[in-house]
Design a protein around this motif. Sequence first.
Motif, PDB file in Angstrom:
ATOM      1  N   GLU A 192     -50.713   3.206 -41.321  1.00  0.00           N
ATOM      2  CA  GLU A 192     -49.886   4.346 -40.909  1.00  0.00           C
ATOM      3  C   GLU A 192     -48.755   3.902 -39.984  1.00  0.00           C
ATOM      4  O   GLU A 192     -47.653   4.471 -40.008  1.00  0.00           O
TER       5      GLU A 192
ATOM      6  N   ARG B  50     -46.034   2.667 -42.258  1.00  0.00           N
ATOM      7  CA  ARG B  50     -45.365   3.811 -42.884  1.00  0.00           C
ATOM      8  C   ARG B  50     -44.427   4.509 -41.912  1.00  0.00           C
ATOM      9  O   ARG B  50     -43.294   4.876 -42.260  1.00  0.00           O
TER      10      ARG B  50
ATOM     11  N   ARG C  46     -40.392   5.024 -42.247  1.00  0.00           N
ATOM     12  CA  ARG C  46     -39.732   6.342 -42.220  1.00  0.00           C
ATOM     13  C   ARG C  46     -38.677   6.420 -41.125  1.00  0.00           C
ATOM     14  O   ARG C  46     -37.582   6.958 -41.341  1.00  0.00           O
TER      15      ARG C  46
ATOM     16  N   ALA D  61     -47.249   0.586 -48.398  1.00  0.00           N
ATOM     17  CA  ALA D  61     -46.572   0.764 -47.114  1.00  0.00           C
ATOM     18  C   ALA D  61     -45.639  -0.412 -46.825  1.00  0.00           C
ATOM     19  O   ALA D  61     -44.484  -0.230 -46.408  1.00  0.00           O
TER      20      ALA D  61
END
Length: 561
Positions: free
Chosen positions: A266, A269, A273, A317
């Motif tokens: 995460e 990711r 972003r 990712a």
Amino acid sequence: MVLPAAGGPNMGTTRDNATAYPFPSGHFWRLAKGGPGWRKRPRQWRMRGMYETYSRWCQALVGSRDQGRRQQNPQENPGAAIMTRVPHMQRYCARCGTRLNNYNLESFCAPCESASRDERQQPPLLPPAFWLTDQMRDALATWHMGRVIFAYRTHPFHGRALPQELVANWLGLTQAQLSRIEKGPAPEQLSKLIRWAEVLGIPAEQLWFKLPAGSGATLDHVNRQEFVRAALGVTVAAATQQPLLELLGKIEPTPIPSTVGLTEIEQVRTAAREFSSWDHTYGGGLVREAVSAQLRYAVNLLGAKTAEKHRTELHSAVGFLGHTAGFMAFDAYAHTDARSMFQLGLTCAEEVGDWHLRGKVLSSMARQAIWCGHPDDGLTFIELAMVRADRLTATERAMLHSARARALAKLQRTEEAVRAVGQADDEFAHASPADDPPWMSYYDAAQHSGDTGHALFDVALDGRFVGEARQRLEAAVAGHTAAFVRSRAISGIKLASLIMATGDPVEAAHFGQAALVDAGHLRSRRAADDLRELRTFAQPRTHAPEVEELNVQIDSTLVHA
């Protein structure tokens, strides 16, 4: 008494046969003794005989030499001394041509030697136009200091290429170190980049990193410093500073965890972003170094232990981050880096069968190829992405058809390009954002209008579908929000270029000035090139004051691009 010939086997010499006076050897003394009973004679008689014999020997030797010289030069006065004039090779200064003193063993005269010594100690003063040539701008766009230094050394301003040894001395390096920097991977230690930029006097606005406050030079500073140095008649070496940022070079790299789980995935990711959002807002020229460092860390995570159920998510990712870094490099015209990062993202996607990421990466590779003037390669990438179009969402298929229309238009296959635009419209009509992967969130109605409008731009320049292209570009400019400033700026510039080429130049100037407001906030080489294209379209129409003012504003924006 018969005397041996001069230089014969009985001739003795001192240390140097070429210059020493002949000294008789043992055979001479046997002749001088005068036969048996020599030792019975008084000592003074014996010494007198030896002296007389030696005198006759020398006279015969000198006479034979003089006779040989007179035979070579019959006009020579036999009673005069023989003198030979050795020509002296005069030497001149290699820089100014002044005659050098016989005691000066150097290649330069004293003034030129002093000036040359000063030049070797620091870089020369450079005009602002030095940094605005295509050669320097292209090198700076690569974000590779070695290539920048090479372009600096080989710049036509110098007359001939500066040797590596000279420039290396300015930078505090050896010739071998500079050679490795120019030919090897891009240096990344910020403290070194700052120091080298300051030594060479690279203007701060041309760099891809920020100089510490109070250091570096701008184009205005270059002008002022040039005036001050000329007025004072002195040269000031670049000050060596120890900024706080130099402490960053001592920071240890982030350790890679032994086991990678959902938390680390995460984090990758989120980084992708955030960097993607920054790229859409400001362009890829500001944080590319940061995303490259983050990408290295993420790639190292692939070598750590991870559960099989998380393997696909981890590769997706990292591939998403690789695509983000690649597109930022593409926007900054670091095309080699962009291709490598795109390939990394594509490899990650194909490793785990992520068709969505694969389609996105191939779409971006196609856009880069089209932008670089290889539309046929771009079309090939699109066809590869469409191999299993049934596994993609409607939004992704619309994106691929739009890119395919761009490639076909560049190839002047007009009918096929228009048909591809229609296919993109049909797919986008069935788009469902809830089904799209995270990296497709940017492809909304404004983005679709802009992509298809760009595809029709080349067709409209030939006089076909002008109104359709304009309508789509206007919709893109109106629909893009503040989060997508770069897309709004590029679509606005394209709109102004289209109207400038096919319509009212005054109206085009108004659209161009509005687009310049957004372009002024960007560090995007693509947007800068679009501005140059607009200036080319506007050049024949500068009779209108609005168009002339637009050109002035474009020039001002490009200086700081």
